[in-house]
Motif scaffolding. Structure first.
Motif, PDB file in Angstrom:
ATOM      1  N   GLU A   1       0.820  -1.216   0.000  1.00 46.04           N
ATOM      2  CA  GLU A   1       0.000   0.000   0.000  1.00 46.04           C
ATOM      3  C   GLU A   1       0.852   1.263   0.000  1.00 46.04           C
ATOM      4  O   GLU A   1       0.308   2.364  -0.040  1.00 46.04           O
ATOM      5  N   THR A   2       2.199   1.115   0.006  1.00 43.24           N
ATOM      6  CA  THR A   2       3.028   2.324  -0.014  1.00 43.24           C
ATOM      7  C   THR A   2       2.974   2.978  -1.394  1.00 43.24           C
ATOM      8  O   THR A   2       2.755   2.312  -2.410  1.00 43.24           O
ATOM      9  N   ALA A   3       3.182   4.279  -1.405  1.00 43.20           N
ATOM     10  CA  ALA A   3       3.168   5.037  -2.655  1.00 43.20           C
ATOM     11  C   ALA A   3       4.295   4.568  -3.566  1.00 43.20           C
ATOM     12  O   ALA A   3       4.119   4.437  -4.782  1.00 43.20           O
ATOM     13  N   GLU A   4       5.434   4.257  -2.956  1.00 45.75           N
ATOM     14  CA  GLU A   4       6.592   3.810  -3.722  1.00 45.75           C
ATOM     15  C   GLU A   4       6.287   2.518  -4.504  1.00 45.75           C
ATOM     16  O   GLU A   4       6.592   2.407  -5.685  1.00 45.75           O
ATOM     17  N   PHE A   5       5.652   1.555  -3.809  1.00 50.04           N
ATOM     18  CA  PHE A   5       5.303   0.290  -4.454  1.00 50.04           C
ATOM     19  C   PHE A   5       4.356   0.545  -5.631  1.00 50.04           C
ATOM     20  O   PHE A   5       4.580   0.041  -6.739  1.00 50.04           O
ATOM     21  N   THR A   6       3.312   1.324  -5.388  1.00 47.57           N
ATOM     22  CA  THR A   6       2.319   1.603  -6.422  1.00 47.57           C
ATOM     23  C   THR A   6       2.967   2.283  -7.619  1.00 47.57           C
ATOM     24  O   THR A   6       2.667   1.976  -8.772  1.00 47.57           O
ATOM     25  N   HIS A   7       3.881   3.186  -7.317  1.00 47.31           N
ATOM     26  CA  HIS A   7       4.552   3.921  -8.379  1.00 47.31           C
ATOM     27  C   HIS A   7       5.409   2.978  -9.242  1.00 47.31           C
ATOM     28  O   HIS A   7       5.315   3.005 -10.473  1.00 47.31           O
ATOM     29  N   LEU A   8       6.217   2.156  -8.579  1.00 48.41           N
ATOM     30  CA  LEU A   8       7.078   1.222  -9.306  1.00 48.41           C
ATOM     31  C   LEU A   8       6.261   0.261 -10.176  1.00 48.41           C
ATOM     32  O   LEU A   8       6.591  -0.002 -11.327  1.00 48.41           O
ATOM     33  N   ARG A   9       5.184  -0.218  -9.583  1.00 50.01           N
ATOM     34  CA  ARG A   9       4.315  -1.164 -10.256  1.00 50.01           C
ATOM     35  C   ARG A   9       3.737  -0.525 -11.519  1.00 50.01           C
ATOM     36  O   ARG A   9       3.772  -1.116 -12.599  1.00 50.01           O
ATOM     37  N   ALA A  10       3.247   0.715 -11.392  1.00 51.10           N
ATOM     38  CA  ALA A  10       2.657   1.418 -12.537  1.00 51.10           C
ATOM     39  C   ALA A  10       3.725   1.690 -13.596  1.00 51.10           C
ATOM     40  O   ALA A  10       3.485   1.540 -14.803  1.00 51.10           O
ATOM     41  N   HIS A  11       4.902   2.053 -13.140  1.00 53.15           N
ATOM     42  CA  HIS A  11       5.996   2.355 -14.053  1.00 53.15           C
ATOM     43  C   HIS A  11       6.335   1.130 -14.916  1.00 53.15           C
ATOM     44  O   HIS A  11       6.483   1.230 -16.143  1.00 53.15           O
ATOM     45  N   ILE A  12       6.437  -0.038 -14.266  1.00 59.53           N
ATOM     46  CA  ILE A  12       6.794  -1.254 -15.006  1.00 59.53           C
ATOM     47  C   ILE A  12       5.647  -1.682 -15.927  1.00 59.53           C
ATOM     48  O   ILE A  12       5.878  -2.110 -17.059  1.00 59.53           O
ATOM     49  N   TYR A  13       4.409  -1.523 -15.441  1.00 50.82           N
ATOM     50  CA  TYR A  13       3.256  -1.851 -16.292  1.00 50.82           C
ATOM     51  C   TYR A  13       3.321  -1.071 -17.596  1.00 50.82           C
ATOM     52  O   TYR A  13       3.146  -1.621 -18.676  1.00 50.82           O
TER      53      TYR A  13
END
Lengths: 274, 258
Positions: free
Chosen positions: A254-266
């Protein structure tokens, strides 16, 4: 046709800076020849440092399994090189263990959990006590204590994959290669197995290269994520995951960092190959 | 269901069929001349157990079965494994196997008599020829069906050749061997009795012909029943032998659960 050249060898960005266990340089794999030749892997270079956890993700059909077979010495690349601890790989290396996606076929159904884990240890000159201790520790660390005398068919799918992981750990390789190991288990089991991997990584200090098609899984587990392009495959980007080492299925995700990385790779994977 | 109850339906059915035949013969529904009551046949069967002649015949039938089956195993197991694991041999010999396999063993009886006469050799030859094919095919399938993932696992862990053979290849072929031996065993029994009936080699088969010639219909039925019991018994013995070797295999696991 099988001659491998070093022409494509190029220095990687990290050369000399880190203690590399696995180096992939200019790897190329072409199936067939002439007009019917299919380039599966165009040009892949990356490296894995000692005790690092690297995940490889890419669009489906991008040749992840081919790449892994070349790295594990089961397949000879058309060009380029794989080096394990500085030595070129030209067959299955001794200090490497491979965990297959298809655990039910990779485990021997006629051997118990103990028998399966002991099978690769027969080559290592271990005393019976050492061997039993290795098996015990591996079984404990994947949470299968008390199941050593069971046969694979008496275990669930998730437990069978734990046996395959324990077999690789007891072998005590320098590097552990995993080919979409959790692709055929249910979501809850998958989360449990991901946490098993983080725990055994800490306990054994083993270097891990983990191929997956699941971006969440890659970000959750990895120190770095190698993002591949579509065929002919090359490395699109290497993403460093700056999440704290202690990870949790709920709070990390749920961290912003995780969400950001995930979206970036997607986004990187969805983009068509240039 | 409790283990003991597994036998119940089969036992009830057998007793039921025997009872029906008994009633049919006793009431004249079936002519008693050609269909003696089952109680009489069963009585004769018990009587035969005390007859030395019967045991000699039984031993001779079993001897033909055993030697023929053994020859088939010795030839088919290595040949099947070689054919199944070699691309070249498989392509080359498959048409040959497909041609020879459907040749009925009984069609070779005249040849066998010419070459071997009417003794044990003819019986053994026919049994071995017939028993060879099912086992050979099973071994070919078995060698071709070794799981490539299991083999890659062996390769990636750099198992020694001996370990790969003993702990990966042989166990994966074992279920095929067990099935092949059981199929070949029943084929072998059929051919042993056939050789005795047609060629006159000594054994239960010849005793059946002799009972028929002598008009002893009861004895004829008794001996026919013996061949059936023999096939059933041999199959049960083989299942028993393979169980500890194949306890991990689905066929035996299902048996445990059911």
């Amino acid at each position: 046709m099988n001659t491998r050249t070093d022409d494509n060898h190029r220095p990687t960005a990290t050369d000399g800076k880190r203690d590399s266990v696995l180096e992939v340089s200019g790897l190329q794999k072409t199936y067939g020849s002439g007009a019917r030749a299919t380039v599966a892997i165009g040009d892949v270079s990356f490296d894995v440092a000692k005790e690092e956890f690297v995940c490889v993700v890419g669009p489906s059909g991008c040749g992840k399994t081919t790449l892994l077979k070349c790295m594990s010495g089961l397949m000879t690349p058309t060009a380029g090189q794989v080096r394990l601890a500085g030595t070129p790989v030209d067959g299955p290396p001794e200090q490497l263990a491979l965990v297959f996606q298809d655990y039910s076929r990779s485990l021997m159904p006629w051997l118990t959990v103990r028998g399966n884990i002991a099978l690769p240890l027969r080559r290592r000159r271990l005393s019976a006590a050492d061997r039993d201790e290795r098996i015990r520790e591996a079984v404990d660390s994947v949470g299968l204590t008390g199941f050593t005398d069971h046969y694979p068919f008496q275990l669930s799918g998730g437990m069978q994959q734990r046996v395959a992981i324990a077999r690789a750990l007891a072998y005590q390789p320098d590097i552990l290669l995993m080919d979409e190991p959790f692709a055929s288990v249910d979501a809850q089991t998958r989360a449990d197995l991901e946490d098993v991997m983080l725990a055994v990584r800490r306990r054994y200090g083993v270097t891990i290269l983990f191929v997956t098609h699941d971006i969440d899984e890659a970000v959750y587990l990895a120190d770095r994520v190698v993002v591949l392009t579509q065929r002919p495959t090359s490395v699109h980007e290497v993403v460093t995951v700056d999440l704290p080492a202690d990870r949790d299925q709920v709070t990390t995700k749920e961290t912003a960092e995780f969400t950001h990385l995930r979206a970036h790779i997607y986004r990187a994977i969805r983009r068509p190959a240039a | 269901m409790p283990r003991a109850h597994r036998w119940l339906p089969g036992t009830v059915a057998v007793i039921g069929v025997l009872a029906l035949l008994e009633i049919a013969s006793r009431t004249g529904l079936l002519p008693a001349r050609w269909f003696p009551p089952m109680s009489d046949v069963t009585g004769r069967l018990v009587g035969q157990l005390g007859d030395g002649r019967f045991w000699t015949d039984l031993a001779q039938t079993l001897q033909g079965w055993a030697i023929g089956l053994l020859i088939a195993i010795v030839v088919a197991v290595p040949a099947g494994l070689a054919i199944g694991s070699s691309w070249w041999l498989y392509r080359a010999l498959r048409p040959v196997v497909e041609f020879l396999r459907p040749v009925p063993s009984v069609a070779l009886i005249p040849l066998a008599i010419l070459v071997y006469g009417s003794g044990i050799e003819t019986k053994v030859f026919l049994v071995a020829f017939a028993a060879l094919w099912p086992l050979l095919l099973q071994m070919i399938y078995g060698a071709r069906d070794v799981d490539p993932v299991a083999l890659e696992t062996a390769r990636s862990y750099r198992l020694r050749r001996g370990d790969t053979v003993a702990r990966v290849l042989i166990p994966s072929v074992l279920p095929y061997l067990a099935t092949g031996v059981r199929i070949s065993s029943s084929v072998a029994l059929v051919l042993a009795v056939t050789a005795e009936l047609v060629v006159g080699s000594p054994g239960i088969g010849r005793a059946i012909t002799e009972a028929q010639n002598g008009g002893d219909v009861e004895l004829m039925y008794t001996l026919i029943a013996v061949t059936g019991l023999l096939g059933w018994g041999l199959n049960a013995v083989l299942r028993r032998v393979e169980r500890p070797l194949l306890h991990w295999h689905a066929s035996h696991r299902l048996e445990e659960v059911a």
